[in-house]
Design an enzyme around this catalytic site. Structure first.
Site, PDB file in Angstrom:
ATOM      1  N   GLU A 174      65.979  21.124   4.299  1.00 36.28           N
ATOM      2  CA  GLU A 174      66.436  22.499   4.080  1.00 36.28           C
ATOM      3  C   GLU A 174      65.406  23.433   4.724  1.00 36.28           C
ATOM      4  OE1 GLU A 174      67.719  23.384   0.065  1.00 36.28           O
ATOM      5  OE2 GLU A 174      67.123  25.483   0.279  1.00 36.28           O
ATOM      6  N   ARG A 176      74.075  26.246   1.996  1.00 41.69           N
ATOM      7  CA  ARG A 176      72.827  26.587   2.723  1.00 41.69           C
ATOM      8  C   ARG A 176      73.085  26.732   4.223  1.00 41.69           C
ATOM      9  NH1 ARG A 176      72.209  26.716  -1.776  1.00 41.69           N
ATOM     10  NH2 ARG A 176      70.513  25.955  -3.093  1.00 41.69           N
ATOM     11  N   SER A 206      62.962  23.428  -2.433  1.00 40.63           N
ATOM     12  CA  SER A 206      63.585  22.136  -2.097  1.00 40.63           C
ATOM     13  C   SER A 206      63.337  21.812  -0.636  1.00 40.63           C
ATOM     14  CB  SER A 206      65.095  22.206  -2.315  1.00 40.63           C
ATOM     15  OG  SER A 206      65.354  22.569  -3.633  1.00 40.63           O
TER      16      SER A 206
HETATM   17  C1  LIG Z   1      59.508  27.975  -5.209  1.00 46.40           C
HETATM   18  C2  LIG Z   1      60.724  28.146  -4.357  1.00 46.40           C
HETATM   19  C3  LIG Z   1      61.980  28.116  -4.937  1.00 46.40           C
HETATM   20  C4  LIG Z   1      63.128  28.273  -4.152  1.00 46.40           C
HETATM   21  N1  LIG Z   1      64.351  28.247  -4.772  1.00 46.40           N
HETATM   22  C5  LIG Z   1      65.471  28.406  -4.044  1.00 46.40           C
HETATM   23  C6  LIG Z   1      66.756  28.387  -4.672  1.00 46.40           C
HETATM   24  O1  LIG Z   1      66.880  28.258  -5.883  1.00 46.40           O
HETATM   25  N2  LIG Z   1      67.843  28.530  -3.877  1.00 46.40           N
HETATM   26  C7  LIG Z   1      67.744  28.701  -2.527  1.00 46.40           C
HETATM   27  O2  LIG Z   1      68.782  28.844  -1.862  1.00 46.40           O
HETATM   28  N3  LIG Z   1      66.539  28.742  -1.912  1.00 46.40           N
HETATM   29  C8  LIG Z   1      65.415  28.578  -2.634  1.00 46.40           C
HETATM   30  N4  LIG Z   1      64.188  28.594  -2.015  1.00 46.40           N
HETATM   31  C9  LIG Z   1      64.106  28.729  -0.553  1.00 46.40           C
HETATM   32  C10 LIG Z   1      63.830  30.170  -0.054  1.00 46.40           C
HETATM   33  O3  LIG Z   1      63.409  30.984  -1.102  1.00 46.40           O
HETATM   34  C11 LIG Z   1      65.084  30.782   0.590  1.00 46.40           C
HETATM   35  O4  LIG Z   1      65.507  29.993   1.672  1.00 46.40           O
HETATM   36  C12 LIG Z   1      64.820  32.223   1.066  1.00 46.40           C
HETATM   37  O5  LIG Z   1      66.043  32.843   1.398  1.00 46.40           O
HETATM   38  C13 LIG Z   1      63.879  32.303   2.253  1.00 46.40           C
HETATM   39  O6  LIG Z   1      63.531  33.670   2.422  1.00 46.40           O
HETATM   40  P1  LIG Z   1      62.301  34.127   3.306  1.00 46.40           P
HETATM   41  O7  LIG Z   1      62.313  35.617   3.364  1.00 46.40           O
HETATM   42  O8  LIG Z   1      61.061  33.509   2.818  1.00 46.40           O
HETATM   43  O9  LIG Z   1      62.729  33.548   4.726  1.00 46.40           O
HETATM   44  P2  LIG Z   1      61.937  32.620   5.820  1.00 46.40           P
HETATM   45  O10 LIG Z   1      61.539  31.371   5.130  1.00 46.40           O
HETATM   46  O11 LIG Z   1      60.847  33.457   6.376  1.00 46.40           O
HETATM   47  O12 LIG Z   1      63.074  32.404   6.839  1.00 46.40           O
HETATM   48  C14 LIG Z   1      64.214  31.641   6.526  1.00 46.40           C
HETATM   49  C15 LIG Z   1      65.204  31.666   7.707  1.00 46.40           C
HETATM   50  O13 LIG Z   1      65.752  32.970   7.849  1.00 46.40           O
HETATM   51  C16 LIG Z   1      65.504  33.480   9.178  1.00 46.40           C
HETATM   52  N5  LIG Z   1      65.318  34.924   9.019  1.00 46.40           N
HETATM   53  C17 LIG Z   1      64.462  35.550   8.185  1.00 46.40           C
HETATM   54  N6  LIG Z   1      64.653  36.886   8.225  1.00 46.40           N
HETATM   55  C18 LIG Z   1      65.636  37.106   9.138  1.00 46.40           C
HETATM   56  C19 LIG Z   1      66.296  38.282   9.632  1.00 46.40           C
HETATM   57  N7  LIG Z   1      66.003  39.515   9.188  1.00 46.40           N
HETATM   58  N8  LIG Z   1      67.253  38.115  10.584  1.00 46.40           N
HETATM   59  C20 LIG Z   1      67.600  36.882  11.027  1.00 46.40           C
HETATM   60  N9  LIG Z   1      67.014  35.738  10.596  1.00 46.40           N
HETATM   61  C21 LIG Z   1      66.047  35.856   9.647  1.00 46.40           C
HETATM   62  C22 LIG Z   1      64.298  32.709   9.667  1.00 46.40           C
HETATM   63  O14 LIG Z   1      64.256  32.639  11.074  1.00 46.40           O
HETATM   64  C23 LIG Z   1      64.553  31.340   9.042  1.00 46.40           C
HETATM   65  O15 LIG Z   1      65.491  30.624   9.812  1.00 46.40           O
HETATM   66  C24 LIG Z   1      63.011  28.457  -2.770  1.00 46.40           C
HETATM   67  C25 LIG Z   1      61.741  28.516  -2.172  1.00 46.40           C
HETATM   68  C26 LIG Z   1      60.609  28.358  -2.961  1.00 46.40           C
HETATM   69  C27 LIG Z   1      59.257  28.442  -2.324  1.00 46.40           C
END
Ligand SMILES: Cc1cc2nc3c(=O)[nH]c(=O)nc-3n(C[C@H](O)[C@H](O)[C@H](O)COP(=O)(O)OP(=O)(O)OC[C@H]3O[C@@H](n4cnc5c(N)ncnc54)[C@H](O)[C@@H]3O)c2cc1C
Length: 337
Positions: free
Chosen positions: A332, A164, A236
């Site tokens: 996380e 991560r 998580s």
């Molecule tokens: C129900 C559920 C299940 C999940 N299961 C998993 C799993 O199995 N494995 C796992 O690894 N994660 C999991 N996650 C966590 C999440 O899905 C991941 O971390 C995902 O990659 C976040 O994507 P997001 O677009 O929502 O990013 P955000 O939450 O909006 O941002 C995450 C980070 O990325 C940065 N960011 C976003 N876009 C950009 C960009 N274009 N350039 C630079 N920085 C950027 C943001 O500043 C922030 O630091 C889960 C979440 C939920 C709600």
């Protein structure tokens, strides 16, 4: 380009928090992004680039600029007998890419089915599930340095991937904005099926195929994870802590049932969910915040929780685990504000 003032982020965070941002800006191409980055007002404000907010905890309204990409598109930029190289816009939904890969018979991302969020964030987070991380298929990541405006193509090594973790998460580095990710997927069959419950479910099928792996992963996830549509959460809340062998052995003497997993660098990863459950938090509600009854690593907004209330529950979990096991849990989820 979309620019909104005093804009609600309710649709942009999966905790369903009613927070506002002073400004919201969404660009649709690299030129628009560069215009924003060069703007003097932008440079004076605090800013945060978000994806779909599935890993964010807004503590307060955001008194700055929230940036969001609308760069979409999937392009095949190289194809050989054995692999395909895809260039994907940062705003594409990650799970749409998994589904697209599977429908084309390309291997490598099927275990990462059903993870919420966008592709840019997936590369920031090094998303992982069932023994696979996105780093395993990332060839390069295209990003702009927010301070120097330079565009750089990071190869996998330069992304400095870990559990991560990536270069893009390190707050000592200049902030970077990812516009595209380039993934190399295999046309030759290979599967990662070491995870016990995945293996078990797949035994029910007559053959292992990409579609079956996706179905199995989705069915396992849906059994234990809350649906973000109905229950606000960010997956998580804490990372699984990694401890030394010495600390593990001493804990194991006291808690013989302590589960563990040895890491590549000969340390020991402990499931944070087990530690939280052992402290008695599983299923507990504190006001509008629940420690999810099927998976204690997840904090759930029962309806009207604030980010501050969620952070308080997280803090009491962190303190209890530290007191009982002398293990420090690291969120996380990214705290904002
Ligand atoms: C129900 C559920 C299940 C999940 N299961 C998993 C799993 O199995 N494995 C796992 O690894 N994660 C999991 N996650 C966590 C999440 O899905 C991941 O971390 C995902 O990659 C976040 O994507 P997001 O677009 O929502 O990013 P955000 O939450 O909006 O941002 C995450 C980070 O990325 C940065 N960011 C976003 N876009 C950009 C960009 N274009 N350039 C630079 N920085 C950027 C943001 O500043 C922030 O630091 C889960 C979440 C939920 C709600």
């Amino acid at each position: 380009m979309i620019i909104k003032e005093n804009y609600s982020l309710l649709e942009h965070n999966t905790f369903h928090l009613e927070v506002k941002t002073r400004w919201f800006m969404e660009y649709s191409n690299e030129e628009e992004l560069l215009n924003i980055l060069h703007d003097e007002y932008f440079q004076e404000c605090i800013s945060l680039h978000i994806g779909s907010g599935s890993n964010l905890l807004f503590i307060n309204d955001y008194n700055g600029i929230i940036l969001h990409s609308a760069i979409k598109g999937i392009e095949i930029i190289e194809e050989t007998d054995t692999s395909v190289l895809l260039r994907i816009g940062a705003a594409e939904k990650w799970d749409d890419i998994v589904s697209y890969a599977i429908s084309n018979g390309w291997y490598g991302v099927e275990n990462l089915s059903d993870i919420p969020g966008e592709c840019g964030a997936a590369a920031v987070q090094n998303i992982g599930a069932y023994g696979v991380e996105i780093k395993d298929v990332i060839e390069t990541v295209e990003a702009y340095n927010q301070l120097t405006f330079e565009k750089r193509t990071f190869n996998r090594e330069a992304c400095e991937y870990g559990y991560r973790y990536s270069f893009f998460k390190n707050e000592n580095n200049d902030p970077h904005i990812i516009t595209h990710i380039n993934l190399r997927l295999s046309k030759k069959p290979y599967f990662s099926l070491e995870y016990a419950n995945l293996k078990e479910i797949l035994n029910r099928y007559t053959e292992v195929r990409l579609e079956n792996v996706r179905d199995a992963v989705i069915s396992i996830r849906r059994q234990k994870l809350p649906d973000t549509e109905t229950l606000g959460n960010a997956g998580s809340f804490f990372m699984n802590p990694v401890i030394s062998v010495d600390q593990y052995e001493s804990l194991k003497r006291k808690y013989p049932e302590l589960p563990s997993h040895t890491t590549d660098d000969n340390r020991v990863k402990i499931p944070a969910a087990w530690l939280i459950e052992a402290c008695g938090f599983k299923g507990q509600s504190h006001g509008e915040v629940e420690v999810f009854n099927k998976q204690p690593l997840i904090l759930v907004n029962l309806g009207n929780a604030t980010g501050h209330e969620i952070a308080l529950v997280a803090e009491s979990i962190r303190t209890a685990v530290l007191d009982k096991f002398k293990i420090e849990l690291t969120p996380e989820v990214k705290y904002v504000g």
